[in-house]
Design a protein around this motif. Structure first.
Motif, PDB file in Angstrom:
ATOM      1  N   ARG A  66     -48.935 -75.917  -2.563  1.00 44.86           N
ATOM      2  CA  ARG A  66     -48.097 -75.269  -4.000  1.00 44.86           C
ATOM      3  C   ARG A  66     -48.721 -73.896  -4.224  1.00 44.86           C
ATOM      4  NH1 ARG A  66     -53.968 -73.849  -8.760  1.00 44.86           N
ATOM      5  NH2 ARG A  66     -52.704 -73.553  -9.943  1.00 44.86           N
ATOM      6  N   ILE A  67     -48.536 -73.426  -3.082  1.00 49.12           N
ATOM      7  CA  ILE A  67     -48.073 -71.510  -3.100  1.00 49.12           C
ATOM      8  C   ILE A  67     -46.644 -71.488  -2.994  1.00 49.12           C
ATOM      9  CG2 ILE A  67     -49.014 -69.610  -1.645  1.00 49.12           C
ATOM     10  CD1 ILE A  67     -51.666 -71.237  -0.249  1.00 49.12           C
ATOM     11  N   ASP A  68     -46.508 -70.123  -4.465  1.00 41.67           N
ATOM     12  CA  ASP A  68     -44.697 -69.602  -4.303  1.00 41.67           C
ATOM     13  C   ASP A  68     -45.160 -69.065  -5.351  1.00 41.67           C
ATOM     14  OD1 ASP A  68     -45.778 -71.155  -6.706  1.00 41.67           O
ATOM     15  OD2 ASP A  68     -43.929 -72.010  -6.934  1.00 41.67           O
ATOM     16  N   ALA A  69     -44.549 -67.830  -5.557  1.00 43.51           N
ATOM     17  CA  ALA A  69     -44.802 -66.600  -6.215  1.00 43.51           C
ATOM     18  C   ALA A  69     -44.979 -66.779  -7.429  1.00 43.51           C
ATOM     19  CB  ALA A  69     -43.526 -65.820  -6.393  1.00 43.51           C
ATOM     20  N   SER A  70     -45.062 -67.894  -8.069  1.00 46.40           N
ATOM     21  CA  SER A  70     -45.759 -68.091  -9.649  1.00 46.40           C
ATOM     22  C   SER A  70     -47.716 -67.805  -9.569  1.00 46.40           C
ATOM     23  CB  SER A  70     -44.918 -69.405 -10.465  1.00 46.40           C
ATOM     24  OG  SER A  70     -44.790 -70.117  -9.322  1.00 46.40           O
ATOM     25  N   TYR A  71     -47.226 -68.850  -8.232  1.00 48.27           N
ATOM     26  CA  TYR A  71     -49.254 -69.296  -7.999  1.00 48.27           C
ATOM     27  C   TYR A  71     -49.995 -68.166  -7.573  1.00 48.27           C
ATOM     28  CZ  TYR A  71     -53.327 -70.055  -5.085  1.00 48.27           C
ATOM     29  OH  TYR A  71     -54.494 -70.313  -5.001  1.00 48.27           O
ATOM     30  N   VAL A  72     -49.000 -66.731  -6.996  1.00 44.81           N
ATOM     31  CA  VAL A  72     -49.852 -66.014  -6.574  1.00 44.81           C
ATOM     32  C   VAL A  72     -49.485 -64.825  -7.653  1.00 44.81           C
ATOM     33  CG1 VAL A  72     -49.067 -63.691  -5.655  1.00 44.81           C
ATOM     34  CG2 VAL A  72     -48.713 -65.578  -4.343  1.00 44.81           C
ATOM     35  N   ALA A  73     -48.882 -64.797  -8.655  1.00 47.82           N
ATOM     36  CA  ALA A  73     -48.677 -64.344  -9.872  1.00 47.82           C
ATOM     37  C   ALA A  73     -49.733 -64.878 -10.694  1.00 47.82           C
ATOM     38  CB  ALA A  73     -47.730 -64.386 -11.000  1.00 47.82           C
ATOM     39  N   GLU A  74     -50.647 -65.261 -10.691  1.00 52.30           N
ATOM     40  CA  GLU A  74     -50.974 -66.646 -11.970  1.00 52.30           C
ATOM     41  C   GLU A  74     -52.672 -66.168 -10.833  1.00 52.30           C
ATOM     42  OE1 GLU A  74     -52.632 -71.084 -11.853  1.00 52.30           O
ATOM     43  OE2 GLU A  74     -50.855 -70.628 -11.842  1.00 52.30           O
ATOM     44  N   ARG A  75     -53.082 -66.613  -9.847  1.00 48.76           N
ATOM     45  CA  ARG A  75     -53.744 -65.872  -8.976  1.00 48.76           C
ATOM     46  C   ARG A  75     -53.961 -64.395  -9.625  1.00 48.76           C
ATOM     47  NH1 ARG A  75     -55.412 -67.152  -2.886  1.00 48.76           N
ATOM     48  NH2 ARG A  75     -57.691 -66.996  -3.664  1.00 48.76           N
ATOM     49  N   GLY A 132     -49.028 -52.245   0.149  1.00 49.35           N
ATOM     50  CA  GLY A 132     -49.954 -53.351   0.135  1.00 49.35           C
ATOM     51  C   GLY A 132     -50.549 -53.397  -1.311  1.00 49.35           C
ATOM     52  N   THR A 133     -51.089 -52.183  -1.379  1.00 47.57           N
ATOM     53  CA  THR A 133     -51.953 -51.376  -2.842  1.00 47.57           C
ATOM     54  C   THR A 133     -50.903 -51.984  -3.734  1.00 47.57           C
ATOM     55  OG1 THR A 133     -53.845 -50.276  -1.576  1.00 47.57           O
ATOM     56  CG2 THR A 133     -53.873 -50.150  -3.886  1.00 47.57           C
ATOM     57  N   TYR A 134     -49.901 -51.092  -4.339  1.00 45.83           N
ATOM     58  CA  TYR A 134     -48.741 -50.860  -4.725  1.00 45.83           C
ATOM     59  C   TYR A 134     -48.552 -52.135  -5.315  1.00 45.83           C
ATOM     60  CZ  TYR A 134     -44.496 -50.444  -7.402  1.00 45.83           C
ATOM     61  OH  TYR A 134     -43.850 -50.643  -8.665  1.00 45.83           O
ATOM     62  N   THR A 135     -48.326 -53.738  -4.580  1.00 50.49           N
ATOM     63  CA  THR A 135     -48.130 -54.722  -4.611  1.00 50.49           C
ATOM     64  C   THR A 135     -49.104 -55.877  -5.167  1.00 50.49           C
ATOM     65  OG1 THR A 135     -46.761 -54.796  -2.189  1.00 50.49           O
ATOM     66  CG2 THR A 135     -47.243 -57.100  -3.072  1.00 50.49           C
ATOM     67  N   ILE A 136     -50.333 -55.269  -5.008  1.00 51.62           N
ATOM     68  CA  ILE A 136     -50.943 -56.076  -5.073  1.00 51.62           C
ATOM     69  C   ILE A 136     -51.125 -55.673  -6.856  1.00 51.62           C
ATOM     70  CG2 ILE A 136     -53.573 -56.522  -5.143  1.00 51.62           C
ATOM     71  CD1 ILE A 136     -53.625 -56.516  -2.339  1.00 51.62           C
ATOM     72  N   LEU A 137     -51.294 -54.952  -6.813  1.00 55.84           N
ATOM     73  CA  LEU A 137     -51.824 -54.193  -8.715  1.00 55.84           C
ATOM     74  C   LEU A 137     -50.201 -54.435  -8.853  1.00 55.84           C
ATOM     75  CD1 LEU A 137     -53.200 -50.954  -7.731  1.00 55.84           C
ATOM     76  CD2 LEU A 137     -54.824 -53.279  -8.499  1.00 55.84           C
ATOM     77  N   THR A 138     -49.494 -54.472  -9.115  1.00 62.22           N
ATOM     78  CA  THR A 138     -48.057 -54.503  -9.522  1.00 62.22           C
ATOM     79  C   THR A 138     -47.784 -56.321  -9.781  1.00 62.22           C
ATOM     80  OG1 THR A 138     -46.628 -54.028  -8.149  1.00 62.22           O
ATOM     81  CG2 THR A 138     -47.454 -52.414 -10.068  1.00 62.22           C
ATOM     82  N   PHE A 139     -47.561 -56.425  -8.928  1.00 59.66           N
ATOM     83  CA  PHE A 139     -46.989 -58.026  -9.149  1.00 59.66           C
ATOM     84  C   PHE A 139     -46.850 -59.025 -10.134  1.00 59.66           C
ATOM     85  CE2 PHE A 139     -46.671 -62.438  -7.087  1.00 59.66           C
ATOM     86  CZ  PHE A 139     -45.117 -62.301  -6.048  1.00 59.66           C
ATOM     87  N   GLY A 140     -46.302 -59.492 -10.471  1.00 58.80           N
ATOM     88  CA  GLY A 140     -45.980 -59.963 -11.409  1.00 58.80           C
ATOM     89  C   GLY A 140     -46.316 -59.363 -13.205  1.00 58.80           C
ATOM     90  N   ARG A 141     -46.078 -57.990 -13.430  1.00 62.07           N
ATOM     91  CA  ARG A 141     -46.149 -57.699 -14.453  1.00 62.07           C
ATOM     92  C   ARG A 141     -44.571 -56.887 -15.377  1.00 62.07           C
ATOM     93  NH1 ARG A 141     -51.630 -54.145 -14.815  1.00 62.07           N
ATOM     94  NH2 ARG A 141     -52.799 -55.577 -14.309  1.00 62.07           N
TER      95      ARG A 141
END
Length: 141
Positions: A66-75, A132-141
């Motif tokens: 199930r893990i893909d970009a949409s899963y990570v964005a949803e999480r 890494g912090t930038y990725t976690i805070l801005t991913f999927g926005r």
């Protein structure tokens, strides 16, 4: 009784040791003590964070397929998971960097080499933490 004296030794002179409880001059502070304690406590927290991350991702959320970009964005849309993964990123980077710093201190013989290796280590740690912090805070926005 006769007293036995050994010729050529200094056994009859008093020892010139300091009192064990006498204050000693501090050299360099307690950086190594705090670094050692940080390694132990961050290791415990990393075990909890990592096994929780793996258990929830593989067992609770129906497995790795199930893990893909949409899963990570949803999480990462949920603040709980952003904070969880930020803690895991920061602790892992600082824990690993502290370990590499110890290896550099143990195995580099030249002070100049040790200095430049620590500079490179610090720069790489900062780069990875910022990205890494930038990725976690801005991913999927």
């Amino acid at each position: 009784m006769t007293e036995v004296k050994t010729l050529g030794t200094d056994y009859d002179r008093p020892a010139s040791l300091d009192n064990p409880r006498s204050p000693r001059p501090r050299r360099g502070g307690n950086l190594e003590k705090y670094a050692w304690m940080f390694m132990r406590f961050s290791g415990i927290f990393l075990i909890v964070l990592t096994f929780g991350h793996i258990f929830i991702g593989l067992m609770v959320d129906t497995g790795v397929h199930r893990i893909d970009a949409s899963y990570v964005a949803e999480r990462w849309h949920q603040p709980f998971w952003r904070v969880w993964d930020l803690f895991m990123l920061w602790l892992a980077e600082l824990h690993g960097g502290n370990g590499v710093r110890t290896v550099i201190a143990d195995y580099s013989r030249n002070d100049r080499t040790r200095f430049w290796l620590n500079v490179l280590l610090g720069l790489s740690m900062i780069l990875i933490l910022v990205l890494g912090t930038y990725t976690i805070l801005t991913f999927g926005r």
